[in-house]
Scaffold this active site. Structure first.
Site, mmCIF file in Angstrom:
data_model
loop_
_atom_site.group_PDB
_atom_site.id
_atom_site.type_symbol
_atom_site.label_atom_id
_atom_site.label_comp_id
_atom_site.label_asym_id
_atom_site.label_seq_id
_atom_site.Cartn_x
_atom_site.Cartn_y
_atom_site.Cartn_z
ATOM 1 N N MET A 138 0.897 -1.352 0.034
ATOM 2 C CA MET A 138 0.035 0.096 0.065
ATOM 3 C C MET A 138 1.007 1.249 -0.021
ATOM 4 O O MET A 138 1.796 1.313 0.999
ATOM 5 C CB MET A 138 -0.973 -0.198 1.154
ATOM 6 C CG MET A 138 -1.939 -1.112 1.395
ATOM 7 S SD MET A 138 -3.015 -0.839 -0.186
ATOM 8 C CE MET A 138 -3.780 0.659 0.029
ATOM 9 N N GLY A 143 -8.563 3.111 2.778
ATOM 10 C CA GLY A 143 -9.680 3.667 3.086
ATOM 11 C C GLY A 143 -10.225 4.553 2.279
ATOM 12 O O GLY A 143 -11.622 4.455 1.884
ATOM 13 N N ASP A 174 -0.531 0.009 -4.702
ATOM 14 C CA ASP A 174 -1.655 0.600 -4.785
ATOM 15 C C ASP A 174 -2.037 1.771 -3.728
ATOM 16 O O ASP A 174 -1.557 1.752 -2.707
ATOM 17 C CB ASP A 174 -2.811 -0.557 -3.910
ATOM 18 C CG ASP A 174 -4.345 -0.275 -4.027
ATOM 19 O OD1 ASP A 174 -4.629 0.840 -4.613
ATOM 20 O OD2 ASP A 174 -5.034 -0.992 -3.261
ATOM 21 N N GLY A 175 -2.288 2.783 -4.549
ATOM 22 C CA GLY A 175 -2.442 4.229 -3.887
ATOM 23 C C GLY A 175 -1.720 5.220 -4.595
ATOM 24 O O GLY A 175 -0.484 5.096 -4.535
HETATM 25 C C1 DX5 Z 1 -7.436 2.554 -0.965
HETATM 26 C C2 DX5 Z 1 -7.717 1.787 -2.118
HETATM 27 C C3 DX5 Z 1 -6.966 1.756 -3.416
HETATM 28 C C4 DX5 Z 1 -7.626 3.177 -4.218
HETATM 29 C C5 DX5 Z 1 -6.593 3.877 -5.254
HETATM 30 O O1 DX5 Z 1 -7.801 2.048 0.079
HETATM 31 O O2 DX5 Z 1 -7.119 0.310 -1.575
HETATM 32 O O3 DX5 Z 1 -7.238 0.765 -4.412
HETATM 33 O O4 DX5 Z 1 -8.943 2.947 -4.580
HETATM 34 O O5 DX5 Z 1 -6.977 4.982 -5.639
HETATM 35 P P1 DX5 Z 1 -6.176 5.936 -6.235
HETATM 36 O O6 DX5 Z 1 -5.709 5.536 -7.300
HETATM 37 O O7 DX5 Z 1 -7.239 6.985 -6.473
HETATM 38 O O8 DX5 Z 1 -5.261 6.373 -4.994
HETATM 39 ZN ZN ZN Z 2 -7.224 -1.427 -3.491
#
Ligand code: DX5
Ligand code: ZN
Length: 220
Positions: A138, A143, A174-175
Site C-alpha cells: 500500500m 480507506g 496500490d494508492g
Molecule cells: C485505497 C484503495 C485503493 C484506491 C486507489 O484504500 O485500496 O485501491 O482505490 O485509488 P487511487 O488510485 O485514487 O489512489
Molecule cells: Zn485497493
C-alpha cells in the site's frame, strides 16, 4: 512478469458500474481491482460480493483481484470465492490466523494475496511466500481513493522485490499511482499497478492507460 494495469473500481461511477468496467477493459486495462471496505477495518464503506456476482452475471470475465479491507475477513473470503474472485488479498491485521485465511483462499480455487499497509513491516512475508501469488504494497493508508502517494513506499517495494526474487508472485502497488510516478514504481520492482482516480478521473481511459504502459516500458 507481464505488467498489469488494474483500475480500481472505487473511483468508477457506481451508477454505471458494469459499463465503466467494460470501458476500462476495452481501453486496455489488464485486470480489475475490486476494493472492499467495511467501515470497521477502514473508515469507509464500499461494495460486497453481490456486486461482483452481478458483474460476473453481466458477462464480465476479466481477472478480478479483490482487496479485502475488512475485519473479520474469513466469512467474506468464502463469499468472494463464491462470487467469482480470481485473486483475494488480505491484510495480516485483519485475521488472527493468517495461515488459515491464506490457505482458505487457495483451497477455494483463487489466488492468494497479502497486503502491507504503509507502517506495517514485511516481517511475516518470508513465512508466507510459499502460500501466496501476490504481494501488495500500500502506497497510501487504505480507506480512500485519491490520496497522495507515500514516497517511502518505493524503498519498501524494493525490499519486497528482494524477498520475492524471481518467484512467480506478483508485486502490486496500490494508492496514488498516476502517469507521472508509475515509472518509478515499476523501476522499484513492481509489476502490477492499481490506479483509481488517475484512470477513472480522466475523460479518455485509453490514452491514460497507454501513457501508463509507456512509462512502465521506459522504466523496464
Ligand atoms: C485505497 C484503495 C485503493 C484506491 C486507489 O484504500 O485500496 O485501491 O482505490 O485509488 P487511487 O488510485 O485514487 O489512489
Ligand atoms: Zn485497493
Amino acid at each position: 512478469m507481464t505488467p498489469w494495469i488494474s483500475p480500481s473500481i472505487l473511483a468508477a461511477d457506481f451508477s454505471r458500474l458494469g459499463e465503466e468496467v467494460n470501458d476500462v477493459l476495452s481501453a486496455g486495462a489488464d485486470t480489475i481491482h475490486f476494493d472492499v471496505m467495511d467501515n470497521h477495518y477502514v473508515p469507509n464503506l464500499s461494495v460486497g460480493p453481490m456486486v461482483l456476482k452481478s458483474l460476473r452475471g453481466a458477462g464480465i470475465s476479466a481477472i478480478v483481484d479483490v482487496h479485502l479491507m475488512v475485519k473479520p475477513v474469513d466469512t467474506l473470503v468464502e463469499a468472494f470465492l463464491e462470487a467469482g474472485a480470481n485473486y483475494i488479498t488480505v491484510h495480516p491485521e485483519s485475521t488472527e490466523h493468517l495461515h488459515r485465511t491464506l490457505s482458505m483462499i487457495r483451497a477455494g480455487g483463487a489466488k492468494a494475496g497479502l497486503v502491507f499497509n504503509p507502517a506495517t513491516p514485511l516481517t511475516v512475508l518470508p513465512e508466507c511466500l510459499h502460500m501466496i501469488d501476490l504481494v501488495l504494497i500500500m502506497s497510501v493508508n487504505p480507506g480512500f481513493g485519491g490520496q497522495q502517494f507515500i514516497e517511502s513506499s518505493l524503498a519498501k517495494v524494493e525490499r519486497a522485490r528482494q524477498m520475492i526474487g524471481d518467484q512467480a508472485i506478483r508485486l502490486q502497488v496500490d494508492g496514488g499511482i498516476k502517469t507521472d510516478n508509475i515509472g518509478a514504481v515499476a523501476a522499484a520492482g513492481a509489476d502490477t499497478f492499481v490506479a483509481g482516480s488517475a484512470i477513472f478521473g480522466t475523460s479518455d481511459y485509453r490514452t491514460t492507460i497507454a501513457e501508463m504502459r509507456a512509462a512502465i516500458t521506459r522504466a523496464g
